[in-house]
Write a protein that holds these residues in place. Sequence first.
Motif, mmCIF file in Angstrom:
data_model
loop_
_atom_site.group_PDB
_atom_site.id
_atom_site.type_symbol
_atom_site.label_atom_id
_atom_site.label_comp_id
_atom_site.label_asym_id
_atom_site.label_seq_id
_atom_site.Cartn_x
_atom_site.Cartn_y
_atom_site.Cartn_z
ATOM 1 N N ALA A 156 42.776 76.682 101.621
ATOM 2 C CA ALA A 156 42.344 76.765 100.224
ATOM 3 C C ALA A 156 42.336 75.383 99.608
ATOM 4 O O ALA A 156 43.114 74.505 100.003
ATOM 5 N N ILE A 200 42.816 73.481 95.996
ATOM 6 C CA ILE A 200 43.480 73.732 94.719
ATOM 7 C C ILE A 200 43.146 72.584 93.776
ATOM 8 O O ILE A 200 43.462 71.426 94.076
ATOM 9 N N ASP A 201 42.511 72.895 92.669
ATOM 10 C CA ASP A 201 42.276 71.891 91.629
ATOM 11 C C ASP A 201 42.476 72.531 90.260
ATOM 12 O O ASP A 201 41.710 72.328 89.328
ATOM 13 N N GLU A 261 42.561 75.828 90.163
ATOM 14 C CA GLU A 261 42.274 77.160 90.642
ATOM 15 C C GLU A 261 42.242 77.135 92.168
ATOM 16 O O GLU A 261 42.078 76.076 92.784
ATOM 17 N N TYR A 262 42.398 78.316 92.758
ATOM 18 C CA TYR A 262 42.378 78.434 94.217
ATOM 19 C C TYR A 262 40.956 78.735 94.693
ATOM 20 O O TYR A 262 40.288 79.627 94.154
ATOM 21 N N THR A 263 40.498 77.969 95.701
ATOM 22 C CA THR A 263 39.213 78.231 96.346
ATOM 23 C C THR A 263 39.464 78.488 97.817
ATOM 24 O O THR A 263 39.959 77.622 98.542
ATOM 25 N N GLU A 270 49.113 82.319 96.736
ATOM 26 C CA GLU A 270 49.093 81.396 95.615
ATOM 27 C C GLU A 270 50.533 81.110 95.173
ATOM 28 O O GLU A 270 51.347 82.030 95.050
ATOM 29 N N GLU A 314 52.378 77.397 89.284
ATOM 30 C CA GLU A 314 51.914 76.113 88.776
ATOM 31 C C GLU A 314 53.026 75.059 88.857
ATOM 32 O O GLU A 314 52.772 73.904 89.171
ATOM 33 N N ARG A 361 53.206 73.844 92.347
ATOM 34 C CA ARG A 361 52.075 72.966 92.668
ATOM 35 C C ARG A 361 52.301 71.559 92.128
ATOM 36 O O ARG A 361 52.053 70.565 92.803
ATOM 37 N N GLY A 374 43.584 67.142 93.077
ATOM 38 C CA GLY A 374 43.422 68.321 93.900
ATOM 39 C C GLY A 374 44.195 68.191 95.191
ATOM 40 O O GLY A 374 44.684 67.116 95.541
ATOM 41 N N GLN A 429 45.548 73.320 100.810
ATOM 42 C CA GLN A 429 46.685 74.149 101.248
ATOM 43 C C GLN A 429 46.283 74.886 102.510
ATOM 44 O O GLN A 429 45.272 75.575 102.534
#
Length: 481
Positions: A90, A92-93, A95-97, A109, A112, A115, A156, A159
Amino acid sequence: MNSVKRIIAPQSLRYQLLTRMLFILSFILMVIGILQYVIMKDFLYENEAESLRSKLMSIPVEAFLTEELLQEPPNASNPGFLSREEFSLAFIDGEYTNLLGEEGLSVPEISEREREEIQDDLSNRMPRTLLVVEDPDGGRQLLVFRPIPPTDGERGMLQMGVSTEKLQQILWRQLFTFVVLSLIALLGGLIIYLSVIRKTLNPLSTIVDQVKTIGASNLTERVPVDHGQEEIDRLSESFNDMLERLDISFEQEKELKNQMRRFIADASHELRTPLTSIYGYIEVLLRGASQKPEQLAIILSSMHGETKRVIALVEELLLLAKLDRAPEIKVEETDLSTLVRNMIPNLNLLVDERTVHYDLTEGLIARVDADKMKQVILNVFHNAVQHTDPVAGTINVSLVVENERALLSVRDNGSGISKEKVAHVFERFYRADDSRTRQQGGAGLGLAITKSIVDSHGGTIEVESEVGVGSTFRVYLKLDR
């Protein structure tokens, strides 16, 4: 079968040693197993994390940092690497992609706050970070992270995760193997330890069997002390010492009973003689002698003498009984030389024409009962008078210091005592010269009383004698410093 019963009996020393050994060994193996599990888990997880980091660092991140590539799944450009079902990936910036889509594992996930902490650690080049979290499917994944250059002013990171199921399987196999080996070790240790316990405790069993055979009739038997085991040897020595003391106590009790029987017999004999005489005189009086003044005076005088003899004997017996039970002495500082000097007039009344010499050292102070010590001096002196010639007899009384003790000695040139009789002179009713002492009214208790008094003062009394030369009695007393 009996040995097995002894081993498994809860109160058996074998059982207690065995159970404690098993408990200690089980505890040690359990601790080793826990430590092995923890260390192995850390090692496997860290090793897997290093592998994930290598894979994560090999991904060409620059190729998909543009918006177009991020909107398109990256596995389209590298399907052979990122399409594996055991991974999750994934971007992460904020939000998770999910970069692997449906082909990979579901992406867990993190919060915050976590992270931000991870990004700070990666930015500051802190030790590499890994997490083990639960994914949306209920499984657990090992996660590693990689920083990505900021786009549009935001930081970003990538993960990557892998399922921990295989790692857990390896850990459980290792733990199962350890448990099986531990049980085998416990079983083998149990078998070996039973043999060791049996051999180790054999000497103790031997002692127990020998003790069962020892009774009051064979206290002279002893337990072997050379078993090659210090504790067992010390136990054997202690038991032998106890047997020795018991043997001595039984012998002393036997001797005491014999002395008591002799004492009763001698006391009965001593009392019977004057009582028989008095009974005979009374019969003579009843037959008419009371009507003859000259016979009456002789009979009354004889009865008076026999009565005095009985009274003296009873008093001596009572004194001995008191000394045996609990000597009552009233000690005080006493000048021994003054004590002896004050007795000289009374002693001279006993000597008749015998020669007496006094050699007294001045200033000898001892804590004694003066009245009891006077009786000691009188008894020893009277004994010397009885065994010396009334005319040619010589008695020497001296009081000196020897080996830091006061020594009172009475030496005579009398008939002396043979070697076989010297050892018995302090026994009750014992007479070295029966005819002489009986003729002078002695019952054989004077020296026994003397020894009891000296013993009660913590002193000692000795005798040295030679037939035809004379005897020397020595009384040693502690000086008061």
